[in-house]
Design a protein around this motif. Structure first.
Motif, PDB file in Angstrom:
ATOM      1  N   SER A   1       9.391   7.421   7.771  1.00  0.00           N
ATOM      2  CA  SER A   1       8.204   7.364   8.625  1.00  0.00           C
ATOM      3  C   SER A   1       8.064   8.666   9.409  1.00  0.00           C
ATOM      4  O   SER A   1       9.057   9.287   9.793  1.00  0.00           O
ATOM      5  CB  SER A   1       8.301   6.188   9.601  1.00  0.00           C
TER       6      SER A   1
ATOM      7  N   ASP B   1       0.875   4.028  -2.923  1.00  0.00           N
ATOM      8  CA  ASP B   1       0.578   5.423  -2.575  1.00  0.00           C
ATOM      9  C   ASP B   1       1.716   6.349  -3.004  1.00  0.00           C
ATOM     10  O   ASP B   1       1.480   7.469  -3.479  1.00  0.00           O
ATOM     11  CB  ASP B   1       0.352   5.556  -1.065  1.00  0.00           C
TER      12      ASP B   1
ATOM     13  N   GLN C   1       0.827  -1.202   0.000  1.00  0.00           N
ATOM     14  CA  GLN C   1       0.000   0.000   0.000  1.00  0.00           C
ATOM     15  C   GLN C   1       0.865   1.257   0.000  1.00  0.00           C
ATOM     16  O   GLN C   1       0.590   2.225  -0.718  1.00  0.00           O
ATOM     17  CB  GLN C   1      -0.919   0.000   1.231  1.00  0.00           C
ATOM     18  N   GLN C   2       1.940   1.250   0.804  1.00  0.00           N
ATOM     19  CA  GLN C   2       2.848   2.395   0.819  1.00  0.00           C
ATOM     20  C   GLN C   2       3.494   2.603  -0.552  1.00  0.00           C
ATOM     21  O   GLN C   2       3.638   3.732  -1.025  1.00  0.00           O
ATOM     22  CB  GLN C   2       3.931   2.189   1.879  1.00  0.00           C
TER      23      GLN C   2
ATOM     24  N   VAL D   1       2.758  10.158   2.267  1.00  0.00           N
ATOM     25  CA  VAL D   1       2.034   8.947   1.876  1.00  0.00           C
ATOM     26  C   VAL D   1       2.027   7.951   3.022  1.00  0.00           C
ATOM     27  O   VAL D   1       3.055   7.698   3.652  1.00  0.00           O
ATOM     28  CB  VAL D   1       2.683   8.276   0.641  1.00  0.00           C
ATOM     29  N   SER D   2       0.861   7.404   3.344  1.00  0.00           N
ATOM     30  CA  SER D   2       0.718   6.291   4.286  1.00  0.00           C
ATOM     31  C   SER D   2       1.569   6.467   5.547  1.00  0.00           C
ATOM     32  O   SER D   2       2.494   5.703   5.794  1.00  0.00           O
ATOM     33  CB  SER D   2       1.088   4.967   3.602  1.00  0.00           C
ATOM     34  N   SER D   3       1.264   7.466   6.325  1.00  0.00           N
ATOM     35  CA  SER D   3       1.967   7.757   7.580  1.00  0.00           C
ATOM     36  C   SER D   3       3.467   7.939   7.384  1.00  0.00           C
ATOM     37  O   SER D   3       4.273   7.562   8.227  1.00  0.00           O
ATOM     38  CB  SER D   3       1.723   6.646   8.618  1.00  0.00           C
TER      39      SER D   3
END
Length: 381
Positions: free
Chosen positions: A380, A313, A309-310, A359-361
């Motif tokens: 992150s 994204d 998913q990351q 993107v994604s945290s």
């Protein structure tokens, strides 16, 4: 009446001319021509003007190809190729002709001998010392009967490629240095895997080009009553540009040797097959080093990506930044993904918007920019 001596001369010249013509046609037949169209203009009217306009159209086609193959160069050094532009056409036909008061315009459709043109461009580039590429050679071979395996020593294909390409003045990564960085048992992954995987390794070795070679030999049934064995060999190369994993060429050749000693015959056959590919490899290497990544494409590596998913994204965010709607995944493993995105705009457009890519945290940070090759790192938050 002509003397018998004169007749012999005429017959001899005819035989030589026919042999040369046959050889030329045989060589031309080996190449699959590329369909092209071109337009040309010449001053004047009549047959001579038409011929001049056709030659102008052929020259325009060849010049366009040179500009694509060797961009950002002084094209005056290729003037000798432009002077013989018609020789790069296997055939052509006139599809349109128009005239004004003092000029003739034509449109042609032709069959371009592009491989021949590339060979000549590479020859000029090498003669002018335009390119001094660094090459890494990764080869795998299967000989019948099997040779004594010595992973520390180059095989027949590796040795042949190393010697012949080094003789052309290319810089070759030495076998010992290659084995120190990449164990022989992993060579098959590069030879059989994606081009980007081998390109990634080549970049780590600071090489411009990686030549992947695969070869094998086999024994054909010997003829009854004969002590000679027939050994058949085939070798395939993939010449890959390290910068973007682009496969420049993938030539293939075969060879046959009749021998009493099958071990020696097998080595000779695979060396002969490899030798047939040196000129094609030389051309691909020279043009690969001469011509960088396409100006209408960005190659982007994203490191430290986590979940799928990351990754998705991150790619979607980059495409939004560039206004692109397509991408091609070139390579993907647990630590990085490398994609090719059609984009002809300035690289600064991506650089400017990277700080805003979340993107994604996490977020994407810029690591390196080399021409149109960009490396980003996922961080992150």
């Amino acid at each position: 009446m002509a003397s018998r001596f004169a007749v012999y001369i005429r017959v001899g010249l005819c035989v030589v001319f026919c042999a040369m013509t046959f050889a030329f046609l045989a060589n031309a037949a080996d190449e699959t021509p590329v369909p092209v169209t071109g337009e040309g203009t010449a001053t004047g009217l009549g047959p001579a003007a038409r011929s001049a306009a056709i030659a102008d159209a052929q020259t325009a086609v060849v010049l366009e190809r040179i500009e694509k193959i060797a961009p950002s160069r002084d094209f005056s050094i290729f003037a000798s190729l432009l002077r013989v532009a018609p020789s790069y056409f296997q055939s052509y036909k006139l599809v349109k002709e128009s005239k004004t008061d003092d000029s003739t315009q034509v449109e042609i459709e032709g069959q371009l001998l592009e491989r021949k043109l590339k060979t000549d461009i590479a020859g000029i580039a090498l003669a002018q010392n335009f390119v001094t590429p660094r090459i890494v050679i990764i080869a795998r071979e299967q000989l019948t009967p099997p040779a004594n395996a010595d992973d520390a020593a180059p095989g027949v294909i590796e040795k042949k490629l190393h010697e012949d390409l080094k003789r052309i003045q290319f810089e070759i990564v030495e076998p010992a240095a290659l084995r120190e960085r990449l164990p022989v048992e992993k060579w098959g992954q590069c030879v059989d895997g994606s081009a980007e995987l081998s390109a990634l390794f080549a970049r780590e070795m600071l090489a411009d080009i990686v030549v992947l070679a695969s070869g094998k030999t086999g024994l054909d049934d010997s003829r009854e009553g004969s002590k000679l064995h027939r050994v058949h060999a085939e070798v395939t190369l993939r010449v890959v540009r390290a910068q973007d994993g682009y496969v420049l060429d993938s030539p293939r050749a075969e060879a046959v040797v009749n021998c009493a000693d099958t071990t020696a015959g097998s080595a000779q056959a695979i060396e002969d097959a490899c030798g047939k590919l040196i000129e094609e490899a030389k051309t691909a290497v020279a043009l690969g080093a001469l011509n960088g990544a396409p100006a209408d494409t960005l190659t982007i590596t994203i490191e430290r990506v986590g979940s799928e998913q990351q990754t998705n994204d991150a790619i979607a965010a980059i495409k939004r930044c560039l206004g692109a709607d397509q991408h091609e995944v070139m390579y993907h493993d647990a630590e990085r993904v490398r994609v090719r995105i059609p984009f002809a705009g300035p690289i600064g457009q991506l650089v400017d918007c990277v700080p805003a890519l979340t993107v994604s945290s996490g977020r994407l940070a810029l690591k390196t920019v080399l021409d149109r090759d960009v490396t980003l790192v996922f961080e992150s938050i």
